[in-house]
Enzyme design. Sequence first.
Site, PDB file in Angstrom:
ATOM      1  N   TRP A 122       0.792  -1.230   0.040  1.00  0.00           N
ATOM      2  CA  TRP A 122       0.060  -0.023   0.040  1.00  0.00           C
ATOM      3  C   TRP A 122       0.801   1.289  -0.176  1.00  0.00           C
ATOM      4  O   TRP A 122       0.362   2.283  -0.721  1.00  0.00           O
ATOM      5  CB  TRP A 122      -0.952   0.150   1.161  1.00  0.00           C
ATOM      6  CG  TRP A 122      -1.756   1.350   1.453  1.00  0.00           C
ATOM      7  CD1 TRP A 122      -3.087   1.503   0.640  1.00  0.00           C
ATOM      8  CD2 TRP A 122      -1.424   2.313   2.222  1.00  0.00           C
ATOM      9  NE1 TRP A 122      -3.326   2.736   1.298  1.00  0.00           N
ATOM     10  CE2 TRP A 122      -2.524   3.411   1.917  1.00  0.00           C
ATOM     11  CE3 TRP A 122      -0.230   2.896   2.902  1.00  0.00           C
ATOM     12  CZ2 TRP A 122      -2.500   4.574   2.659  1.00  0.00           C
ATOM     13  CZ3 TRP A 122      -0.335   4.251   3.419  1.00  0.00           C
ATOM     14  CH2 TRP A 122      -1.411   4.876   3.237  1.00  0.00           C
ATOM     15  N   HIS A 123       2.011   1.129   0.585  1.00  0.00           N
ATOM     16  CA  HIS A 123       2.982   2.314   0.687  1.00  0.00           C
ATOM     17  C   HIS A 123       3.607   2.768  -0.447  1.00  0.00           C
ATOM     18  O   HIS A 123       3.881   3.828  -0.414  1.00  0.00           O
ATOM     19  CB  HIS A 123       4.008   2.131   1.976  1.00  0.00           C
ATOM     20  CG  HIS A 123       3.277   2.276   3.292  1.00  0.00           C
ATOM     21  ND1 HIS A 123       2.765   1.222   3.748  1.00  0.00           N
ATOM     22  CD2 HIS A 123       3.193   3.214   4.022  1.00  0.00           C
ATOM     23  CE1 HIS A 123       2.404   1.551   5.003  1.00  0.00           C
ATOM     24  NE2 HIS A 123       2.698   2.881   5.292  1.00  0.00           N
ATOM     25  N   GLY A 124       3.677   1.679  -1.353  1.00  0.00           N
ATOM     26  CA  GLY A 124       4.484   1.951  -2.758  1.00  0.00           C
ATOM     27  C   GLY A 124       4.705   0.853  -3.582  1.00  0.00           C
ATOM     28  O   GLY A 124       4.727  -0.027  -3.213  1.00  0.00           O
TER      29      GLY A 124
END
Length: 466
Positions: free
Chosen positions: A317-319
Amino acid sequence: MVFSSTTFLFFFLPLLCALYFVLPGRKWRNGVLLGGSLLFYSWGEPKFVFLMLGATLVAWLAGLAMDRFENKKRLFAAAATVILIGDLLFFKYMNFFAENVSAVFGVENRLPDIVLPVGISFFTFQILSYVLDLCRGEVAVQKSFLRLLLYVCLFPQLIAGPIVRYQTVEQEIGRRNENLEDVFLGLGRFLLGLAKKLLIANNVAKVCESIYAGDPETFGTAMYWVAAVAYSLQIYFDFSGYSDMAIGLGRIFGFHFLENFDYPYLACSVTEFWRRWHISLSSWFRDYVYIPLGGNRVGKGRWMLNILIVWGLTGFWHGANWNFLLWGLYYGILLMIEKLATGSLMKKLPKALSWFITMVIVATGWVLFNNTDMTVLGRAIGRMFTVVPTDWAGVVSAADLLKSMLYLPLGFVFAIPFWRRKAFEFYSDHKLLGTLCAAALYAILFILCDAYALSSSFNPFIYFRF
């Protein structure tokens, strides 16, 4: 537009507040907030406003359909979820998938670069919380598209969270009570967050950047651990500072967002750390992924798989990069080990020792999180866990690095709750004097932040890229 820019501080926020509080009635004030929020988001990339409008429209129509056809709620919720997740996958991950497919199969990647809309991960998860909670019967359908859009694009939390669930502000969208105390406390919270970003995060960031970009022959094991600690402080003050600003701005306009951080660097276990860090994201994955998968109410093997799925998704989700997936799985594996074996042992250790072990784990995790370049990541981890001498003469000669390191003790001091707790106790016991002292402190912080903002180059918030 960002909270730390002079455009926001001296033009956007004062003008929006003036117009908001001059106009009477909830309808007009909501209209001002909605228009201001759309302007805020479109300031840098106006075309992506239409993506956000489209995603909100999908959720609104799905909500109306779920309300009208009770027996087909799951069908409409599933359809909306597929569309919203599809948007996120396309804009955030399509380039990543295409590049890796090209690398594996040796084919040319003909996909043009897809620009990542700012804040898409945050507003997508917020919209999904409305759809899923409505399907569960936990919130009432919002029949006004404009009110639902206000929830989605409310500018304090739009770009980088916290992830505000619809049920948190459901009542306040239509009925809320703005008052002078909330305005004062909200403004103070905003200024504290601004100081975290500009005075601490931006300065300790230079420590980590200087070491990673410097001569590998100069910086040995000790300095790479300094870099890990510096980045740990940077990301905390950067992101918790943004959350403070969002919570403070929300309070000015009568909204009460939930806390997103609870002094995570006091944690004495990995489990406790994630109860204190980015609370809105952790609870989102718990409630909408982990529990629906069965949580810990299944067999041990399936339980472990559930943990890995949730943390793999959390990392990704963060990248769209392998280091984020590694970071998520790193925590998934550590949490499994802690729950199955080491959790009880950590509780028996002296608190100082369990805290130290936890902080070593967390700092190492931030090295994985920080470095998208696998070469730099490998070198950093290698230096941290092997004995490599440091050229201290070379370190001493790096004046800018030493100057930035002076901000590390400031980060340590304000990463613990002692000062904030004492300030609130004083304010509660001496309301008038406390208010005057707080006003003076906020004025000083604003002057310092203003001077720094005018003299320094643009430094975006870390979570803007997510």
